[in-house]
Design an enzyme around this catalytic site. Structure first.
Site, PDB file in Angstrom:
ATOM      1  N   GLY A  12      22.693 -81.930 -21.688  1.00 20.24           N
ATOM      2  CA  GLY A  12      21.555 -81.560 -22.543  1.00 20.24           C
ATOM      3  C   GLY A  12      20.423 -82.562 -22.456  1.00 20.24           C
ATOM      4  O   GLY A  12      20.532 -83.606 -21.800  1.00 20.24           O
ATOM      5  N   ASP A  13      19.292 -82.197 -23.052  1.00 19.27           N
ATOM      6  CA  ASP A  13      18.105 -83.051 -23.159  1.00 19.27           C
ATOM      7  C   ASP A  13      17.517 -83.431 -21.806  1.00 19.27           C
ATOM      8  O   ASP A  13      16.970 -84.524 -21.629  1.00 19.27           O
ATOM      9  CB  ASP A  13      18.426 -84.332 -23.957  1.00 19.27           C
ATOM     10  N   LYS A  16      14.373 -79.397 -20.552  1.00 23.04           N
ATOM     11  CA  LYS A  16      14.296 -77.939 -20.358  1.00 23.04           C
ATOM     12  C   LYS A  16      13.091 -77.352 -21.088  1.00 23.04           C
ATOM     13  O   LYS A  16      12.416 -76.466 -20.581  1.00 23.04           O
ATOM     14  CB  LYS A  16      15.587 -77.267 -20.883  1.00 23.04           C
ATOM     15  N   GLY A  17      12.847 -77.861 -22.307  1.00 18.40           N
ATOM     16  CA  GLY A  17      11.728 -77.348 -23.110  1.00 18.40           C
ATOM     17  C   GLY A  17      10.416 -77.538 -22.383  1.00 18.40           C
ATOM     18  O   GLY A  17       9.601 -76.623 -22.285  1.00 18.40           O
ATOM     19  N   ASN A  38      21.339 -76.598 -32.826  1.00 24.01           N
ATOM     20  CA  ASN A  38      21.872 -77.846 -32.252  1.00 24.01           C
ATOM     21  C   ASN A  38      20.908 -78.336 -31.161  1.00 24.01           C
ATOM     22  O   ASN A  38      20.863 -79.520 -30.846  1.00 24.01           O
ATOM     23  CB  ASN A  38      23.292 -77.650 -31.677  1.00 24.01           C
ATOM     24  N   GLY A  40      17.304 -79.249 -29.360  1.00 25.79           N
ATOM     25  CA  GLY A  40      16.013 -79.825 -29.762  1.00 25.79           C
ATOM     26  C   GLY A  40      15.178 -79.955 -28.500  1.00 25.79           C
ATOM     27  O   GLY A  40      15.565 -80.649 -27.564  1.00 25.79           O
ATOM     28  N   HIS A  41      14.069 -79.234 -28.445  1.00 24.33           N
ATOM     29  CA  HIS A  41      13.237 -79.217 -27.239  1.00 24.33           C
ATOM     30  C   HIS A  41      11.845 -79.743 -27.576  1.00 24.33           C
ATOM     31  O   HIS A  41      11.185 -79.223 -28.469  1.00 24.33           O
ATOM     32  CB  HIS A  41      13.158 -77.783 -26.681  1.00 24.33           C
ATOM     33  N   THR A  42      11.422 -80.789 -26.857  1.00 24.52           N
ATOM     34  CA  THR A  42      10.117 -81.398 -27.134  1.00 24.52           C
ATOM     35  C   THR A  42       9.102 -80.953 -26.086  1.00 24.52           C
ATOM     36  O   THR A  42       9.392 -81.002 -24.888  1.00 24.52           O
ATOM     37  CB  THR A  42      10.234 -82.935 -27.096  1.00 24.52           C
ATOM     38  N   THR A 128      26.457 -81.900 -33.736  1.00 27.15           N
ATOM     39  CA  THR A 128      25.183 -82.093 -34.436  1.00 27.15           C
ATOM     40  C   THR A 128      25.316 -81.763 -35.925  1.00 27.15           C
ATOM     41  O   THR A 128      24.343 -81.885 -36.665  1.00 27.15           O
ATOM     42  CB  THR A 128      24.097 -81.184 -33.822  1.00 27.15           C
ATOM     43  N   GLN A 222      21.281 -76.829 -24.301  1.00 31.50           N
ATOM     44  CA  GLN A 222      22.369 -77.732 -23.864  1.00 31.50           C
ATOM     45  C   GLN A 222      22.418 -77.866 -22.333  1.00 31.50           C
ATOM     46  O   GLN A 222      21.382 -77.773 -21.705  1.00 31.50           O
ATOM     47  CB  GLN A 222      23.725 -77.254 -24.425  1.00 31.50           C
ATOM     48  N   THR A 237      29.957 -77.933 -26.480  1.00 27.48           N
ATOM     49  CA  THR A 237      29.459 -77.076 -27.547  1.00 27.48           C
ATOM     50  C   THR A 237      30.271 -75.781 -27.540  1.00 27.48           C
ATOM     51  O   THR A 237      31.250 -75.653 -26.794  1.00 27.48           O
ATOM     52  CB  THR A 237      27.930 -76.847 -27.415  1.00 27.48           C
ATOM     53  N   VAL A 412       6.735 -86.076 -14.082  1.00 28.13           N
ATOM     54  CA  VAL A 412       6.461 -87.522 -14.079  1.00 28.13           C
ATOM     55  C   VAL A 412       5.922 -88.002 -15.433  1.00 28.13           C
ATOM     56  O   VAL A 412       5.315 -89.068 -15.531  1.00 28.13           O
ATOM     57  CB  VAL A 412       5.492 -87.909 -12.933  1.00 28.13           C
TER      58      VAL A 412
HETATM   59  P1  GDP Z   1      15.550 -80.535 -23.712  1.00 26.73           P
HETATM   60  O1  GDP Z   1      16.511 -80.473 -24.855  1.00 26.73           O
HETATM   61  O2  GDP Z   1      16.221 -80.332 -22.394  1.00 26.73           O
HETATM   62  O3  GDP Z   1      14.369 -79.621 -23.893  1.00 26.73           O
HETATM   63  O4  GDP Z   1      14.978 -82.032 -23.673  1.00 26.73           O
HETATM   64  P2  GDP Z   1      14.460 -82.880 -24.925  1.00 26.73           P
HETATM   65  O5  GDP Z   1      13.112 -82.383 -25.295  1.00 26.73           O
HETATM   66  O6  GDP Z   1      15.492 -82.940 -25.995  1.00 26.73           O
HETATM   67  O7  GDP Z   1      14.421 -84.332 -24.292  1.00 26.73           O
HETATM   68  C1  GDP Z   1      13.608 -84.644 -23.203  1.00 26.73           C
HETATM   69  C2  GDP Z   1      12.634 -85.759 -23.630  1.00 26.73           C
HETATM   70  O8  GDP Z   1      11.981 -86.266 -22.511  1.00 26.73           O
HETATM   71  C3  GDP Z   1      11.522 -85.273 -24.564  1.00 26.73           C
HETATM   72  O9  GDP Z   1      11.182 -86.312 -25.427  1.00 26.73           O
HETATM   73  C4  GDP Z   1      10.376 -84.957 -23.606  1.00 26.73           C
HETATM   74  O10 GDP Z   1       9.088 -85.063 -24.222  1.00 26.73           O
HETATM   75  C5  GDP Z   1      10.563 -86.055 -22.596  1.00 26.73           C
HETATM   76  N1  GDP Z   1      10.170 -85.722 -21.226  1.00 26.73           N
HETATM   77  C6  GDP Z   1      10.297 -84.543 -20.540  1.00 26.73           C
HETATM   78  N2  GDP Z   1       9.932 -84.699 -19.261  1.00 26.73           N
HETATM   79  C7  GDP Z   1       9.540 -86.002 -19.117  1.00 26.73           C
HETATM   80  C8  GDP Z   1       9.102 -86.782 -18.012  1.00 26.73           C
HETATM   81  O11 GDP Z   1       8.970 -86.323 -16.888  1.00 26.73           O
HETATM   82  N3  GDP Z   1       8.842 -88.100 -18.262  1.00 26.73           N
HETATM   83  C9  GDP Z   1       8.982 -88.661 -19.500  1.00 26.73           C
HETATM   84  N4  GDP Z   1       8.702 -89.936 -19.634  1.00 26.73           N
HETATM   85  N5  GDP Z   1       9.408 -87.957 -20.550  1.00 26.73           N
HETATM   86  C10 GDP Z   1       9.709 -86.636 -20.374  1.00 26.73           C
HETATM   87  P1  IMO Z   2      19.476 -79.435 -26.045  1.00 30.39           P
HETATM   88  O1  IMO Z   2      19.203 -77.947 -25.956  1.00 30.39           O
HETATM   89  C1  IMO Z   2      22.233 -82.763 -26.285  1.00 30.39           C
HETATM   90  C2  IMO Z   2      26.146 -81.949 -28.117  1.00 30.39           C
HETATM   91  C3  IMO Z   2      26.446 -82.708 -29.403  1.00 30.39           C
HETATM   92  C4  IMO Z   2      27.965 -82.822 -29.272  1.00 30.39           C
HETATM   93  C5  IMO Z   2      28.368 -81.484 -28.642  1.00 30.39           C
HETATM   94  C6  IMO Z   2      28.833 -80.416 -29.644  1.00 30.39           C
HETATM   95  O2  IMO Z   2      18.457 -80.171 -26.823  1.00 30.39           O
HETATM   96  O3  IMO Z   2      19.729 -79.972 -24.687  1.00 30.39           O
HETATM   97  P2  IMO Z   2      27.527 -78.902 -31.396  1.00 30.39           P
HETATM   98  O4  IMO Z   2      26.658 -79.263 -32.558  1.00 30.39           O
HETATM   99  O5  IMO Z   2      26.864 -78.055 -30.371  1.00 30.39           O
HETATM  100  O6  IMO Z   2      28.838 -78.312 -31.834  1.00 30.39           O
HETATM  101  O7  IMO Z   2      27.881 -80.328 -30.701  1.00 30.39           O
HETATM  102  O8  IMO Z   2      27.212 -81.014 -27.978  1.00 30.39           O
HETATM  103  N1  IMO Z   2      24.885 -81.165 -28.124  1.00 30.39           N
HETATM  104  C7  IMO Z   2      23.771 -81.557 -27.494  1.00 30.39           C
HETATM  105  N2  IMO Z   2      23.473 -82.688 -26.832  1.00 30.39           N
HETATM  106  N3  IMO Z   2      21.337 -81.757 -26.343  1.00 30.39           N
HETATM  107  C8  IMO Z   2      21.631 -80.600 -26.971  1.00 30.39           C
HETATM  108  O9  IMO Z   2      20.803 -79.542 -26.923  1.00 30.39           O
HETATM  109  C9  IMO Z   2      22.871 -80.478 -27.623  1.00 30.39           C
HETATM  110  N4  IMO Z   2      23.467 -79.500 -28.355  1.00 30.39           N
HETATM  111  C10 IMO Z   2      24.692 -79.929 -28.644  1.00 30.39           C
HETATM  112  O10 IMO Z   2      25.816 -83.948 -29.420  1.00 30.39           O
HETATM  113  O11 IMO Z   2      28.287 -83.823 -28.348  1.00 30.39           O
HETATM  114 MG    MG Z   3      17.101 -81.649 -26.460  1.00 29.42          MG
END
Ligand code: GDP
Ligand code: IMO
Ligand code: MG
Length: 428
Positions: A12-13, A16-17, A38, A40-42, A128, A222, A237, A412
């Site tokens: 995850g994270d 993707k967002g 669960n 979180g997309h920034t 979460t 995720q 998850t 980047v």
């Molecule tokens: P997601 O859950 O897959 O949508 O990702 P998140 O938003 O939870 O986490 C990705 C983090 O990296 C966020 O704070 C974005 O703003 C940041 N981000 C995304 N792409 C880049 C990148 O290319 N460089 C940097 N420095 N930050 C990025």
């Molecule tokens: P995005 O979409 C990162 C992780 C939790 C935990 C496990 C199970 O932002 O990438 P849950 O609440 O789903 O039952 O937790 O999955 N988890 C994530 N980790 N990004 C996420 O979503 C996540 N959604 C769940 O931290 O380890």
């Molecule tokens: Mg996220």
């Protein structure tokens, strides 16, 4: 090319967002196909930053329809807050469509999540605490309540009374807080009115869109390593972020899926418990965490940091059919002298190139690395692949060589503008 699935390749994270928002500019429909808040997309553009938990990341593009499919579990209160927050920032959400078959996540699911985590003592998943597991459990137990059930007061009354009495019994058995029927009933009867105009049969909606040759983007939450079936079970998850789950989770034919874009960071992160073979615990991981602000969007927890793992990327290719990669947060690696990539694991003296099925074996996997030269330059303003430093290009080419997947997008920086399309990529 009419459909593209966006899949997280790790835990995850991966950004993707950001990538979904970027691609949405050239698509007609954006669909969130699993999970709940669960996620979180920034997303950043025009000097503004937005955080989404439930609503598809295409919502900032006025022309696109945004769909929340039957595979999702929806915390109605969180959704109404998210809609109101977007409206207050000038995004009217008129183009939002919510599946009548998606499951509703109630406050007692969150309490059950807490209670079950506590029961696990030293084997906590580190969820979460948003109630995701218990809500999907109700779905599988056939006791869940779906969006469509709330549209009819009598039906909702009957189903809530059954589901709540059963959940309250479990909660009292394990010392959790129990819930009052009338409080939940009255609150949800009022909440449903905000979303009533958005509720449709999203399977019919999406089949029609595909028949009309509309361009459809499917956004997973995720990542593959958190997949209920193919992730690091039980530290996963309760749904499948894999492209193979799109068909079931959206009510569309499997043949509709044409391309799968795997999103990978240029390194790796994980939030919550569970094995992480390439984890780094040193000044370097602290530095990466601070440079990239690696703290959870949903829970604020510090993310664990590690080296990129090609075994995991190849696992995703096999499970999810990754045809293209987007490498994100590449700017974060600037200034690191030597970079490592995991190419295999050593398990009990044997070399393996796959993810073992048990968590016990995965815990014993030691990474086998190759080392490549890093780069010093700030790349956050680079506008094309050609403008990247030679060592950055070599790092990208190495990832392609190790995974046999072509890199089509490079990110980047967090802003929409900080995205490089590889010329010959065919993502639109
Ligand atoms: P997601 O859950 O897959 O949508 O990702 P998140 O938003 O939870 O986490 C990705 C983090 O990296 C966020 O704070 C974005 O703003 C940041 N981000 C995304 N792409 C880049 C990148 O290319 N460089 C940097 N420095 N930050 C990025
Ligand atoms: P995005 O979409 C990162 C992780 C939790 C935990 C496990 C199970 O932002 O990438 P849950 O609440 O789903 O039952 O937790 O999955 N988890 C994530 N980790 N990004 C996420 O979503 C996540 N959604 C769940 O931290 O380890
Ligand atoms: Mg996220």
């Amino acid at each position: 090319m009419n459909s593209l699935v966006i899949v997280g390749t790790g835990w995850g994270d991966e950004g993707k967002g950001k990538i979904t928002d970027y691609l949405s500019q050239k698509y007609d429909v954006c669909v969130r196909f699993q999970g709940g808040n669960n996620a979180g997309h920034t997303i950043k553009f025009n000097n503004n930053k937005y955080a989404l938990n439930l609503i598809p990341s295409g919502i900032f593009n006025e022309k696109i329809s945004n769909v929340m499919s039957n595979g999702m579990v929806i915390n109605l209160k969180a959704l109404v807050n998210e809609i109101n927050s977007l409206k207050s920032k000038g995004f009217d959400c008129k183009n939002l469509y919510i599946s009548n078959r998606a499951h509703i996540l109630f406050p007692y699911h969150m309490e059950l999540d807490e209670v079950f985590e506590n029961l696990k003592e030293d084997e906590k998943v580190g969820t979460t605490k948003k109630g995701i597991g218990p809500c999907y459990t109700d779905k599988s137990m056939r006791t869940g309540i779906r969006v469509g059930d709330l549209l009819d007061k009598e039906c909702f009354h009957k189903k809530l009374s059954r589901n709540l009495s059963y959940s309250n019994k479990i909660l009292s058995l394990f010392g959790g807080k129990t819930f009052d029927f009338n409080e939940i009933y009255n609150e949800y009867i009022s909440l449903i009115e905000t979303i009533r105009p958005h509720v449709v049969d999203t399977s019919l909606f999406l089949n029609k869109a595909l028949e009309e040759n509309k361009k459809v983007l499917f956004e997973g939450a995720q990542g593959i390593m958190l997949c209920l079936d193919h992730g690091t079970y039980p530290y996963v998850t309760s749904s499948s972020p894999s492209a193979s789950s799109v068909s079931l989770n959206c009510g569309i034919p499997p043949q509709s899926i044409q391309k799968v874009l795997g999103i990978t960071k240029s390194y790796a992160t994980r939030v919550g418990e569970g094995a992480f073979p390439t984890e780094i615990n040193s000044d370097l991981s602290d530095r990466i965490r601070e440079v990239a602000h690696e703290y959870g969007t949903t829970t604020g927890r510090a993310r664990r940091i590690g080296w990129l793992d090609a075994v995991i990327l190849n696992h995703g290719r096999r499970i999810s059919g990754t045809t293209d990669l987007a490498i994100t947060l590449l700017d974060v690696l600037s200034g690191i002298e030597k970079l490592k990539i995991c190419v295999a694991y050593s398990l009990d003296g044997r070399e393996i190139d796959y993810i073992p099925s048990t968590i016990e074996e995965f815990n014993r996997c030691k990474p086998i690395y190759i080392e490549v030269d890093g780069w010093k330059e700030d790349i956050s303003n680079a506008k094309s692949f050609d403008k990247l430093p030679e060592n950055t290009k070599a790092y990208i080419r190495k990832i392609e060589e190790l995974t046999k997947i072509k890199v089509s997008l490079i990110s980047v920086g967090p802003d929409r503008e900080q995205t490089i399309e590889i010329k010959e990529s065919n993502l639109f």
